[in-house]
Design a protein around this motif. Structure first.
Motif, PDB file in Angstrom:
ATOM      1  N   HIS A 174       6.258  -3.702  38.737  1.00  0.00           N
ATOM      2  CA  HIS A 174       7.531  -3.776  38.069  1.00  0.00           C
ATOM      3  C   HIS A 174       8.386  -2.472  38.711  1.00  0.00           C
ATOM      4  O   HIS A 174       7.634  -1.787  39.147  1.00  0.00           O
ATOM      5  CB  HIS A 174       7.600  -3.509  36.658  1.00  0.00           C
ATOM      6  CG  HIS A 174       7.211  -4.706  35.842  1.00  0.00           C
ATOM      7  ND1 HIS A 174       7.998  -5.833  35.684  1.00  0.00           N
ATOM      8  CD2 HIS A 174       6.032  -4.817  35.039  1.00  0.00           C
ATOM      9  CE1 HIS A 174       7.124  -6.750  34.941  1.00  0.00           C
ATOM     10  NE2 HIS A 174       6.222  -6.235  34.577  1.00  0.00           N
ATOM     11  N   CYS A 203      14.853  -3.560  36.246  1.00  0.00           N
ATOM     12  CA  CYS A 203      13.482  -3.585  37.392  1.00  0.00           C
ATOM     13  C   CYS A 203      14.121  -4.040  38.553  1.00  0.00           C
ATOM     14  O   CYS A 203      14.855  -5.010  38.809  1.00  0.00           O
ATOM     15  CB  CYS A 203      12.641  -4.738  36.555  1.00  0.00           C
ATOM     16  SG  CYS A 203      11.491  -5.302  37.764  1.00  0.00           S
ATOM     17  N   ASP A 217      11.894  -5.218  41.117  1.00  0.00           N
ATOM     18  CA  ASP A 217      11.263  -6.001  41.933  1.00  0.00           C
ATOM     19  C   ASP A 217      11.377  -7.520  41.080  1.00  0.00           C
ATOM     20  O   ASP A 217      10.811  -7.497  39.718  1.00  0.00           O
ATOM     21  CB  ASP A 217       9.660  -5.429  41.883  1.00  0.00           C
ATOM     22  CG  ASP A 217       8.822  -6.143  42.649  1.00  0.00           C
ATOM     23  OD1 ASP A 217       8.962  -7.305  42.936  1.00  0.00           O
ATOM     24  OD2 ASP A 217       7.686  -5.546  43.157  1.00  0.00           O
ATOM     25  N   PHE A 218      11.608  -8.450  41.840  1.00  0.00           N
ATOM     26  CA  PHE A 218      11.664  -9.631  41.078  1.00  0.00           C
ATOM     27  C   PHE A 218      10.367 -10.351  40.544  1.00  0.00           C
ATOM     28  O   PHE A 218       9.550 -10.879  41.272  1.00  0.00           O
ATOM     29  CB  PHE A 218      12.363 -10.942  42.143  1.00  0.00           C
ATOM     30  CG  PHE A 218      13.093 -11.737  41.427  1.00  0.00           C
ATOM     31  CD1 PHE A 218      14.460 -11.836  41.444  1.00  0.00           C
ATOM     32  CD2 PHE A 218      12.473 -12.866  40.574  1.00  0.00           C
ATOM     33  CE1 PHE A 218      15.372 -12.936  40.941  1.00  0.00           C
ATOM     34  CE2 PHE A 218      13.167 -13.861  39.897  1.00  0.00           C
ATOM     35  CZ  PHE A 218      14.453 -13.945  40.073  1.00  0.00           C
ATOM     36  N   CYS A 219      10.264 -10.142  39.149  1.00  0.00           N
ATOM     37  CA  CYS A 219       8.894 -10.140  38.814  1.00  0.00           C
ATOM     38  C   CYS A 219       8.466 -11.407  37.901  1.00  0.00           C
ATOM     39  O   CYS A 219       7.473 -11.939  37.722  1.00  0.00           O
ATOM     40  CB  CYS A 219       8.498  -9.089  37.844  1.00  0.00           C
ATOM     41  SG  CYS A 219       9.710  -8.576  36.606  1.00  0.00           S
ATOM     42  N   MET A 276      15.558  -8.270  32.849  1.00  0.00           N
ATOM     43  CA  MET A 276      14.753  -7.100  32.786  1.00  0.00           C
ATOM     44  C   MET A 276      15.626  -5.591  33.047  1.00  0.00           C
ATOM     45  O   MET A 276      15.667  -5.122  34.156  1.00  0.00           O
ATOM     46  CB  MET A 276      13.476  -7.064  33.550  1.00  0.00           C
ATOM     47  CG  MET A 276      12.416  -6.066  33.091  1.00  0.00           C
ATOM     48  SD  MET A 276      11.030  -6.462  34.034  1.00  0.00           S
ATOM     49  CE  MET A 276       9.910  -4.984  33.296  1.00  0.00           C
ATOM     50  N   HIS A 296      13.543 -11.990  35.581  1.00  0.00           N
ATOM     51  CA  HIS A 296      13.752 -10.648  36.012  1.00  0.00           C
ATOM     52  C   HIS A 296      15.146  -9.999  35.883  1.00  0.00           C
ATOM     53  O   HIS A 296      15.330  -8.882  35.561  1.00  0.00           O
ATOM     54  CB  HIS A 296      13.286 -10.675  37.496  1.00  0.00           C
ATOM     55  CG  HIS A 296      13.721  -9.690  38.283  1.00  0.00           C
ATOM     56  ND1 HIS A 296      13.330  -8.319  38.542  1.00  0.00           N
ATOM     57  CD2 HIS A 296      14.857  -9.599  39.261  1.00  0.00           C
ATOM     58  CE1 HIS A 296      13.982  -7.632  39.271  1.00  0.00           C
ATOM     59  NE2 HIS A 296      14.844  -8.263  39.669  1.00  0.00           N
TER      60      HIS A 296
HETATM   61 CU1  CUA Z   1       9.977  -6.588  36.256  1.00  0.00          CU
HETATM   62 CU2  CUA Z   1      11.421  -7.744  37.596  1.00  0.00          CU
END
Ligand code: CUA
Ligand code: K7E
Length: 664
Positions: free
Chosen positions: A585, A621, A623-625, A632, A629
């Motif tokens: 993340h 966040c 970072d595309f998680c 987030m 996302h």
């Molecule tokens: Cu955690 Cu995007």
């Protein structure tokens, strides 16, 4: 007078040649065979055959490519800050860039060497040097992260580094710029070079189990420029070879003044004997001040310790440690063949390649076949150390690697080519143009006892017309050659990061089998770890606010924070609770004069933020998680300094109005 003039003139001619930096090779552009595409094609979803670790030069970083595809797999931050990964920005990593000059955000990274056992690559660590503020880094190949950085005192321009011995007993560091020693008064006239400027060769021991580095001893030598080095192996095990230039001891216009003499030197250093002397308590302890930084995968934090002492061995007091071998002319590369018998010197201004014989060197030492001395160090007779010369190989030889089949491959900067020659009979076997002006080259295992052959990569200094124009600067280029047959075949051109100097290549299996997928959360000993969402909290201590935060798909806990005031030091300690491969993340705060965090599964990382104005500051966040996302995210309320808003934090507590909306 006439003689000096003549020498100056002939130098000037050579220098003009150097400045040509790449005569355009003939038949440029049509050198690839028809099957080249097939040979570099790695089908989607398939892995490359080799890892290729490439130095980043003035980028300060190390990049990792897959070969034969030439795909960029990773950039490992080492000596330069990297906002992409939070390197040098997170509180945990800042100490890694500490030095005796304070925190330094940039480095000049030239050479790499993979750790070896019995002269073969063992896949554990990668060592990297820093040229500008002398340092050596050790990268852990389980995590592809920099695990340790040690500063080298009494040095300036750590160029002949970080070459290692056969069993990784030592990693070396040789001064490029000679300077007054740190323990002396350095405030001296520059033209007192001969008297006050000295060179050192440092031997840094590497602990066999955890790799921890320590400066074991430093050898004190007359002032000149040490350039490159390689360890002996097999019969020459226990010896190290360093090239040096500027034996003229010039301190200005080196371009001319350090190119006067017909020969400079390769130093043969008996490090085993030196280590014995140190063990016996010989050598002199001197005061020093240098940083030693280590990163722990248990606390996920780095510590920087200042060391205070080194052991110095003045080679004039120990006449059996160092010998000088004359080498034409301004030598650069210094390479030892897989058998350990042959040492290749590459004089940047020489029109031949001298190959020295280790057994002849030993004989010359035993018989004292000397040609006087240099600053008290015995100089061996050139012919007594020489195995033979490769005649008319090309112009401007720089570096040599080996294929394990009795052949050597040398880059030629001025004539822009790679030349393959036979080590035994010194005959040129093949030459292929490169585009343009290659510096280093690499063959898998090419500087070890056991090269894997098959491929060769040339790292070119000048790109010119090889790629689409991108303004005044083009990315430096690498060129991949197939060396499995008699003739080298060009397969691929591809751009690189920063300026690659040396590189290493290794069969993928040696590294990939140990590659770590996550950090185990139950082993996380970070002082601010948050084990599970229920433990997340915000704690004020004076003007410091510690946020014990967790991250998992797809929210932070807490995600609403109030009670922060202007001028507070806010520390977001974010623990990534995921235990899945490749699910980091990210974490960013609006207006923060810092970078993001990229937190690996099971890891804790800390971002410091000092808000300067009141208001609402989103966090999110980076970072595309997951599919959610974009959800987030969260808010931090910052109040004025005098405010009485108490610290509060929450997750999932909506306002009544919003809950009403949800019910509808
Ligand atoms: Cu955690 Cu995007
Ligand atoms: Cu670029 Cu090894 Cu620093 Cu030669 S050095 S090219």
């Amino acid at each position: 007078m006439k003689r000096t003039l003549y020498i100056l003139c002939s130098c000037a001619a050579l220098l003009m040649l150097m400045n040509l930096s790449g005569c355009k090779p003939k038949n440029a552009g049509d050198a690839t065979g028809s099957d080249a595409a097939e040979k570099v094609y790695v089908a989607p979803g398939k892995y490359d055959e080799l890892y290729n670790f490439v130095s980043g030069g003035f980028s300060g970083q190390v990049s990792v490519y897959g070969i034969p595809s030439g795909r960029l797999l990773r950039v490992i931050p080492v000596f330069s800050v990297d906002p992409e990964k939070g390197w040098g920005f997170s509180e945990e990593t800042k100490p890694m860039l500490n030095t005796s000059h304070g925190e330094i955000p940039w480095g000049d990274q030239h050479h790499l060497d993979l750790s070896q056992t019995n002269g073969e690559i063992d896949g554990r660590w990668l060592f990297a040097n820093e040229n500008n503020t002398p340092r050596i880094a050790r990268i852990d190949l389980k995590t592809f992260r920099t695990a340790e950085i040690i500063e080298i005192p009494n040095s300036a321009g750590n160029h002949s580094s970080p070459f290692i011995t056969e069993n990784t007993e030592y990693v070396v560091a040789g001064t490029r710029f000679s300077v007054p020693m740190d323990y002396e008064n350095g405030d001296v006239p520059i033209d007192s070079y001969k008297k006050n400027f000295k060179g050192t060769l440092s031997f840094v021991s590497v602990a066999p189990t955890d790799g921890e580095m320590k400066i074991a001893f430093q050898m004190l030598l007359p002032g000149m420029n040490f350039d490159l080095s390689h360890s002996g192996k097999g019969p020459s095990s226990g010896w190290f070879f360093f090239s040096c230039y500027n034996s003229e001891q010039a301190h200005t216009l080196l371009e001319v003044n350090a190119s006067k003499r017909d020969k400079d030197y390769i130093l043969a250093v008996n490090w085993k004997k030196a280590a014995e002397y140190v063990k016996q308590g010989k050598g002199r302890k001197v005061k020093a001040n240098y940083a030693h930084n280590t990163y722990s995968e248990v606390t996920h934090s780095a510590t920087s310790k200042m060391e205070t002492e080194t052991t110095l061995i003045d080679v004039r007091d120990f006449p059996d440690l160092v010998y000088m071998i004359p080498c034409p002319k301004s030598p650069h590369g210094c390479d030892v063949d897989p058998s350990g018998e042959y040492i290749v010197g590459s004089g940047k201004l020489a029109a031949l390649i001298p190959v020295f014989s280790f057994s002849k060197i030993q004989k010359a030492i035993a018989n004292k076949t000397y040609d006087g001395d240099y600053g008290g160090i015995p100089v061996l007779k050139y012919e007594a150390a020489l195995y033979g010369e490769v005649k008319k190989p090309g112009l401007g030889p720089l570096h040599t690697e080996f294929d394990g089949k009795g052949n050597a491959y040398t880059t030629f900067f001025i004539s822009s080519e790679i030349v393959k020659w036979n080590i035994k009979d010194l005959k040129v076997l093949d030459r292929q143009p490169t585009y343009y002006s290659p510096g280093h080259l690499t063959i898998p295992g090419g500087d070890t006892k056991k090269p894997y052959g098959k491929y060769l990569i040339a790292y070119n200094k000048i790109t010119k017309d090889r790629f689409l124009p991108t303004g005044p600067e083009l990315s430096q280029s690498a060129q991949l050659f197939d060396i499995s047959g008699d003739k080298m075949k060009l397969l691929l051109d591809y751009p690189t990061i920063g300026e690659p100097h040396y590189a290493q290549m290794v069969p993928a299996e040696l590294i990939s089998k140990n590659s770590q997928k996550i950090f185990r959360l139950d082993e996380n000993k970070h002082p601010y770890v948050t084990m599970g969402e229920k433990n997340s909290k915000v704690v004020r201590a004076g003007n410091k606010v510690h946020v014990y935060m967790t991250a998992m798909r797809s929210h932070f806990s807490p995600d609403n924070i109030e009670g922060v005031k202007v001028g507070d030091e806010v520390y977001f300690h974010v623990t990534n609770l995921e235990q899945d491969w490749d699910v980091p993340h990210g974490f960013g705060v609006k207006g923060n004069k810092n970078a993001e965090l990229l937190i690996m599964p099971g890891e804790t990382a800390t971002l410091k933020w000092v808000p300067e104005k009141a208001g609402i500051f989103p966090i999110y966040c980076t970072d595309f998680c997951s599919a959610l996302h974009q959800e987030m995210q969260g808010y931090v309320r910052v109040s004025v300094k005098e405010s009485k808003v108490p610290i509060s934090f929450s997750l999932g507590k909506n306002s009544e109005a919003a809950d009403e909306m949800l019910k509808k």
